[in-house]
Design an enzyme around this catalytic site. Structure first.
Site, PDB file in Angstrom:
ATOM      1  N   THR A   1       2.951  -6.091   2.798  1.00  0.00           N
ATOM      2  CA  THR A   1       3.408  -4.959   3.611  1.00  0.00           C
ATOM      3  C   THR A   1       2.298  -3.927   3.827  1.00  0.00           C
ATOM      4  O   THR A   1       2.571  -2.780   4.160  1.00  0.00           O
ATOM      5  CB  THR A   1       4.646  -4.287   2.974  1.00  0.00           C
ATOM      6  OG1 THR A   1       4.282  -3.781   1.689  1.00  0.00           O
ATOM      7  CG2 THR A   1       5.809  -5.253   2.849  1.00  0.00           C
TER       8      THR A   1
ATOM      9  N   ASP B   1       0.846  -1.205   0.000  1.00  0.00           N
ATOM     10  CA  ASP B   1       0.000   0.000   0.000  1.00  0.00           C
ATOM     11  C   ASP B   1       0.881   1.254   0.000  1.00  0.00           C
ATOM     12  O   ASP B   1       0.832   2.045   0.931  1.00  0.00           O
ATOM     13  CB  ASP B   1      -0.945  -0.007   1.221  1.00  0.00           C
ATOM     14  CG  ASP B   1      -0.201  -0.049   2.555  1.00  0.00           C
ATOM     15  OD1 ASP B   1       0.982  -0.469   2.592  1.00  0.00           O
ATOM     16  OD2 ASP B   1      -0.790   0.369   3.581  1.00  0.00           O
TER      17      ASP B   1
ATOM     18  N   ASP C   1       6.813   1.192   2.031  1.00  0.00           N
ATOM     19  CA  ASP C   1       6.503   0.225   0.962  1.00  0.00           C
ATOM     20  C   ASP C   1       7.320   0.561  -0.284  1.00  0.00           C
ATOM     21  O   ASP C   1       7.803  -0.340  -0.989  1.00  0.00           O
ATOM     22  CB  ASP C   1       5.019   0.293   0.570  1.00  0.00           C
ATOM     23  CG  ASP C   1       4.074   0.072   1.727  1.00  0.00           C
ATOM     24  OD1 ASP C   1       3.560  -1.035   1.884  1.00  0.00           O
ATOM     25  OD2 ASP C   1       3.858   1.039   2.490  1.00  0.00           O
TER      26      ASP C   1
ATOM     27  N   HIS D   1       9.721   0.273   8.198  1.00  0.00           N
ATOM     28  CA  HIS D   1       9.189  -1.066   8.482  1.00  0.00           C
ATOM     29  C   HIS D   1       9.286  -2.050   7.308  1.00  0.00           C
ATOM     30  O   HIS D   1       9.819  -3.145   7.435  1.00  0.00           O
ATOM     31  CB  HIS D   1       7.699  -0.961   8.831  1.00  0.00           C
ATOM     32  CG  HIS D   1       7.347   0.081   9.822  1.00  0.00           C
ATOM     33  ND1 HIS D   1       7.429  -0.114  11.175  1.00  0.00           N
ATOM     34  CD2 HIS D   1       6.891   1.356   9.666  1.00  0.00           C
ATOM     35  CE1 HIS D   1       7.029   0.971  11.807  1.00  0.00           C
ATOM     36  NE2 HIS D   1       6.698   1.884  10.923  1.00  0.00           N
ATOM     37  N   ASP D   2       8.633  -1.682   6.198  1.00  0.00           N
ATOM     38  CA  ASP D   2       8.301  -2.690   5.181  1.00  0.00           C
ATOM     39  C   ASP D   2       9.502  -3.360   4.510  1.00  0.00           C
ATOM     40  O   ASP D   2       9.448  -4.570   4.222  1.00  0.00           O
ATOM     41  CB  ASP D   2       7.379  -2.071   4.122  1.00  0.00           C
ATOM     42  CG  ASP D   2       6.019  -1.715   4.696  1.00  0.00           C
ATOM     43  OD1 ASP D   2       5.630  -2.319   5.715  1.00  0.00           O
ATOM     44  OD2 ASP D   2       5.354  -0.841   4.129  1.00  0.00           O
TER      45      ASP D   2
ATOM     46  N   PHE E   1      -0.742  -0.843  12.616  1.00  0.00           N
ATOM     47  CA  PHE E   1      -1.646  -0.340  11.570  1.00  0.00           C
ATOM     48  C   PHE E   1      -2.147  -1.438  10.620  1.00  0.00           C
ATOM     49  O   PHE E   1      -3.352  -1.533  10.345  1.00  0.00           O
ATOM     50  CB  PHE E   1      -0.954   0.767  10.758  1.00  0.00           C
ATOM     51  CG  PHE E   1      -1.801   1.277   9.632  1.00  0.00           C
ATOM     52  CD1 PHE E   1      -2.874   2.109   9.880  1.00  0.00           C
ATOM     53  CD2 PHE E   1      -1.546   0.896   8.320  1.00  0.00           C
ATOM     54  CE1 PHE E   1      -3.689   2.566   8.847  1.00  0.00           C
ATOM     55  CE2 PHE E   1      -2.349   1.344   7.283  1.00  0.00           C
ATOM     56  CZ  PHE E   1      -3.421   2.181   7.545  1.00  0.00           C
ATOM     57  N   ASN E   2      -1.244  -2.273  10.078  1.00  0.00           N
ATOM     58  CA  ASN E   2      -1.676  -3.252   9.071  1.00  0.00           C
ATOM     59  C   ASN E   2      -2.613  -4.302   9.663  1.00  0.00           C
ATOM     60  O   ASN E   2      -3.583  -4.708   9.019  1.00  0.00           O
ATOM     61  CB  ASN E   2      -0.461  -3.949   8.435  1.00  0.00           C
ATOM     62  CG  ASN E   2       0.355  -3.011   7.565  1.00  0.00           C
ATOM     63  OD1 ASN E   2      -0.150  -1.997   7.095  1.00  0.00           O
ATOM     64  ND2 ASN E   2       1.624  -3.344   7.370  1.00  0.00           N
TER      65      ASN E   2
ATOM     66  N   ASN F   1      -2.396   2.703   3.599  1.00  0.00           N
ATOM     67  CA  ASN F   1      -1.804   4.014   3.865  1.00  0.00           C
ATOM     68  C   ASN F   1      -2.577   5.132   3.173  1.00  0.00           C
ATOM     69  O   ASN F   1      -2.475   6.298   3.555  1.00  0.00           O
ATOM     70  CB  ASN F   1      -0.354   4.047   3.404  1.00  0.00           C
ATOM     71  CG  ASN F   1       0.534   3.210   4.306  1.00  0.00           C
ATOM     72  OD1 ASN F   1       0.288   3.116   5.501  1.00  0.00           O
ATOM     73  ND2 ASN F   1       1.565   2.609   3.726  1.00  0.00           N
TER      74      ASN F   1
END
Ligand code: BDR
Ligand code: CA
Length: 315
Positions: A127, A13, A18, A242-243, A168-169, A42
């Protein structure tokens, strides 16, 4: 790319982190990016898809097919992450206009075709909210034997970010994660407990900016926007990227320590919907259903990400 490269489909996203994950996959000889699928998260699905096309254009990878997926979760309504990633979902530097178009097959059909067309089993890297992968599991059981592993960025062994306990995810579609965790497929969870080790410090951002091309400059400016969101919302000094961690642990498995554990996701909590419950100490006596990433070799992470950005930018 080497003949032993790990074939992956990146379900995402984009989103600043990402976008770096896409570039990391493109610039790593040990990864074969077969396709990209997009989801709400996102930002809206339409924005995420446009952003994916723009990132692939920036990376000179307009041959990679992009399948558009879910516009919302399996249950409930979407809460988007624009408060972190901006109005477009990828705010900051101007991006090239997309030089490729979306694949009309859509995310689930594209994933199914890539899985059945690959000579070797394929790893799904998610992700964003994991809705598209859940839809594949529910709708296309015929292709699941072609899935080598599902690696997802989401959840945490500790606390959350979108809410006090939910990352969040996983907050965005807990029912989808429950489908994935119950499918009996190999799963690796790369949660906040790991990704909060992957901070884009001023030194890292300066190293991106010092790369002698647009990709380095744009990546460093993404970190600027993302970092200001992390400072404003969570009081971080540097943003956790993060991703790309989910892709990195496929590139350098020995640089990400993982443990086997039982993982569940809260779908009914009053205050904890979307939280992952990770039984690190085997208190429930249940069989492990996932590998859980717990420790990152931070130096190796950033040298790999920077090298990949340089490969993509120098191509
Ligand atoms: C996750 O949420 C999004 O903001 C990022 O892209 C990442 O996938 C981190 O919680
Ligand atoms: Ca994401």
């Amino acid at each position: 790319m080497s003949s032993t490269a790990v074939p992956i489909i990146l379900d995402c996203d984009p989103g600043h982190d990402d976008a770096i994950a896409i570039l990391l996959a493109l610039g790593s000889p040990s990864i074969d990016l077969l396709g990209v699928t997009t989801t709400f998260g996102n930002c809206s699905l339409a924005d995420a898809t446009r952003n994916a096309l723009q990132v692939l254009t920036l990376g000179g990878a307009t041959h990679v097919p992009v399948g558009q997926g879910a516009s919302g979760p399996l249950a409930g309504t979407a809460e988007l992450g624009n408060y972190v990633h901006g109005v477009s979902g990828l705010d900051g530097p101007a991006m090239p206009a997309p030089a490729c178009d979306v694949d009309e097959r859509g995310a689930v059909q594209l994933m199914a075709d890539l899985l059945s067309g690959s000579a070797v089993p394929v790893t799904l890297v998610a992700t964003g909210p994991i809705t598209n992968v859940a839809a594949l599991i529910q709708d296309r059981p015929d292709v699941l034997p072609r899935v080598r592993e599902i690696v997802f960025m989401g959840g945490s062994t500790e606390r959350g970010n979108h809410s006090p306990y939910a990352e969040f995810n996983t907050y965005s579609d807990p029912e989808a994660l429950e489908v994935v965790l119950s499918a009996g497929l190999p799963v690796t969870m790369v949660g906040l407990n790991l990704t909060h080790q992957a901070l884009a410090t001023p030194d890292v951002v300066a190293a991106m900016r010092a790369l002698p091309h647009e990709v380095g400059r744009i990546a460093s400016e993404w970190m600027g926007f993302f970092g200001s969101s992390y400072s404003r919302v969570w009081n971080f000094d540097a943003p956790p990227v993060h991703d790309p961690c989910a892709v990195f642990q496929l590139i350098e498995p020995e640089a990400v320590r993982c443990v086997d554990a039982f993982v569940a996701v809260e779908t009914a909590g009053t205050w904890t919907r979307g939280a992952t419950a990770v039984d690190l100490f085997h208190r429930w006596g249940r069989d492990a259903n996932a590998r859980v990433a717990v420790e990152l070799d931070v130096e190796s992470y950033w040298s790999t990400v920077l090298a990949a950005l340089d490969v993509v930018g120098g191509a």
